[in-house]
Design an enzyme around this catalytic site. Sequence first.
Site, PDB file in Angstrom:
ATOM      1  N   LYS A  13      18.584  19.184  57.409  1.00  0.00           N
ATOM      2  CA  LYS A  13      19.247  19.612  58.653  1.00  0.00           C
ATOM      3  C   LYS A  13      18.305  20.393  59.564  1.00  0.00           C
ATOM      4  O   LYS A  13      18.326  20.223  60.773  1.00  0.00           O
ATOM      5  CB  LYS A  13      20.460  20.505  58.350  1.00  0.00           C
ATOM      6  CG  LYS A  13      21.646  19.808  57.762  1.00  0.00           C
ATOM      7  CD  LYS A  13      22.928  20.604  57.896  1.00  0.00           C
ATOM      8  CE  LYS A  13      22.874  22.067  57.576  1.00  0.00           C
ATOM      9  NZ  LYS A  13      22.445  22.534  56.306  1.00  0.00           N
ATOM     10  N   ARG A  88      30.649  27.000  57.706  1.00  0.00           N
ATOM     11  CA  ARG A  88      30.498  26.520  56.329  1.00  0.00           C
ATOM     12  C   ARG A  88      31.844  26.244  55.674  1.00  0.00           C
ATOM     13  O   ARG A  88      31.902  25.613  54.623  1.00  0.00           O
ATOM     14  CB  ARG A  88      29.753  27.557  55.471  1.00  0.00           C
ATOM     15  CG  ARG A  88      28.281  27.717  55.805  1.00  0.00           C
ATOM     16  CD  ARG A  88      27.645  28.739  54.882  1.00  0.00           C
ATOM     17  NE  ARG A  88      26.277  29.048  55.274  1.00  0.00           N
ATOM     18  CZ  ARG A  88      25.205  28.389  54.877  1.00  0.00           C
ATOM     19  NH1 ARG A  88      25.347  27.374  54.049  1.00  0.00           N
ATOM     20  NH2 ARG A  88      24.002  28.728  55.281  1.00  0.00           N
ATOM     21  N   ARG A 123       9.763  19.928  45.203  1.00  0.00           N
ATOM     22  CA  ARG A 123       9.010  20.800  46.111  1.00  0.00           C
ATOM     23  C   ARG A 123       8.197  21.838  45.338  1.00  0.00           C
ATOM     24  O   ARG A 123       8.648  22.384  44.338  1.00  0.00           O
ATOM     25  CB  ARG A 123       9.958  21.510  47.087  1.00  0.00           C
ATOM     26  CG  ARG A 123      10.559  20.577  48.092  1.00  0.00           C
ATOM     27  CD  ARG A 123      11.156  21.287  49.288  1.00  0.00           C
ATOM     28  NE  ARG A 123      12.242  22.190  48.964  1.00  0.00           N
ATOM     29  CZ  ARG A 123      13.250  22.451  49.804  1.00  0.00           C
ATOM     30  NH1 ARG A 123      13.292  21.849  50.982  1.00  0.00           N
ATOM     31  NH2 ARG A 123      14.206  23.290  49.477  1.00  0.00           N
ATOM     32  N   ARG A 156      10.083  27.155  43.535  1.00  0.00           N
ATOM     33  CA  ARG A 156      10.982  28.258  43.836  1.00  0.00           C
ATOM     34  C   ARG A 156      12.256  28.126  43.004  1.00  0.00           C
ATOM     35  O   ARG A 156      12.687  27.015  42.682  1.00  0.00           O
ATOM     36  CB  ARG A 156      11.359  28.268  45.320  1.00  0.00           C
ATOM     37  CG  ARG A 156      10.194  28.478  46.267  1.00  0.00           C
ATOM     38  CD  ARG A 156      10.660  28.573  47.693  1.00  0.00           C
ATOM     39  NE  ARG A 156      11.599  27.491  48.038  1.00  0.00           N
ATOM     40  CZ  ARG A 156      12.208  27.371  49.200  1.00  0.00           C
ATOM     41  NH1 ARG A 156      12.018  28.258  50.139  1.00  0.00           N
ATOM     42  NH2 ARG A 156      13.032  26.372  49.440  1.00  0.00           N
ATOM     43  N   ARG A 167      24.348  24.621  44.038  1.00  0.00           N
ATOM     44  CA  ARG A 167      24.477  24.696  45.491  1.00  0.00           C
ATOM     45  C   ARG A 167      25.238  23.481  46.034  1.00  0.00           C
ATOM     46  O   ARG A 167      26.046  23.596  46.966  1.00  0.00           O
ATOM     47  CB  ARG A 167      23.100  24.800  46.148  1.00  0.00           C
ATOM     48  CG  ARG A 167      22.408  26.139  45.890  1.00  0.00           C
ATOM     49  CD  ARG A 167      21.006  26.157  46.436  1.00  0.00           C
ATOM     50  NE  ARG A 167      20.988  26.118  47.881  1.00  0.00           N
ATOM     51  CZ  ARG A 167      19.891  25.879  48.610  1.00  0.00           C
ATOM     52  NH1 ARG A 167      18.740  25.653  48.015  1.00  0.00           N
ATOM     53  NH2 ARG A 167      19.953  25.874  49.935  1.00  0.00           N
TER      54      ARG A 167
END
Length: 210
Positions: A13, A88, A123, A156, A167
């Site tokens: 996004k 949200r 990542r 991370r 999430r």
Amino acid sequence: MNIILLGAPGAGKGTQAEKICEHLNIPTISTGNIIREALRSGTEMGKKAQSYLDEGKLVPDEVVIGIVQERLAQDDCKNGFVLDGFPRTIPQAEALDHMGVVIDKVIDIQVADEDVIQRMSGRRICEKCGASYHMQYNKPQVEGVCDKCAGTLVQRKDDHPDTVKERLKVYHEQTEPLEEYYQKKGKLVIVKGQEDVKDTTRLTLAALEV
């Protein structure tokens, strides 16, 4: 044009928000950024947010909504904006309606959960300079070593598969119902996230014309 961007964590996004802003010359309103700015500048709502953070609590809806309202009242939003990360939840969307904010378009960038997990868990970030890599799409020349500064590449906590799954679970429970909310209002346009960011951007910009 007043736009809301929806999409699960890892759907890209942020990148699409930047592209829309460049295309239409309007600002991106990212909830995280404006809360930090409100804290820095010490606005009334910023001080309220700080009081919750000082106690180790989540900033409640009414304060987040107040901070968004302060930001949307600024001059640079007169010709439109892109909301990224707000609303949200359904109550936040209803609060936006009660403010009298007219949303022209809601663009929902859809990416399958398994693709999100692969994107995010791949990542790696350099501990030293913060450069970003991906184990599939943007590999370093030497595994585990930053090309730019030879720092160590780490994953991370937010990008760990278990964290990403949690999430996504929260997103499906709390944010996904917004798709139906805005579809009923005739505002929703769905963009299927592509493997190549440029292809997603092309579809996103085309969605503005729908």
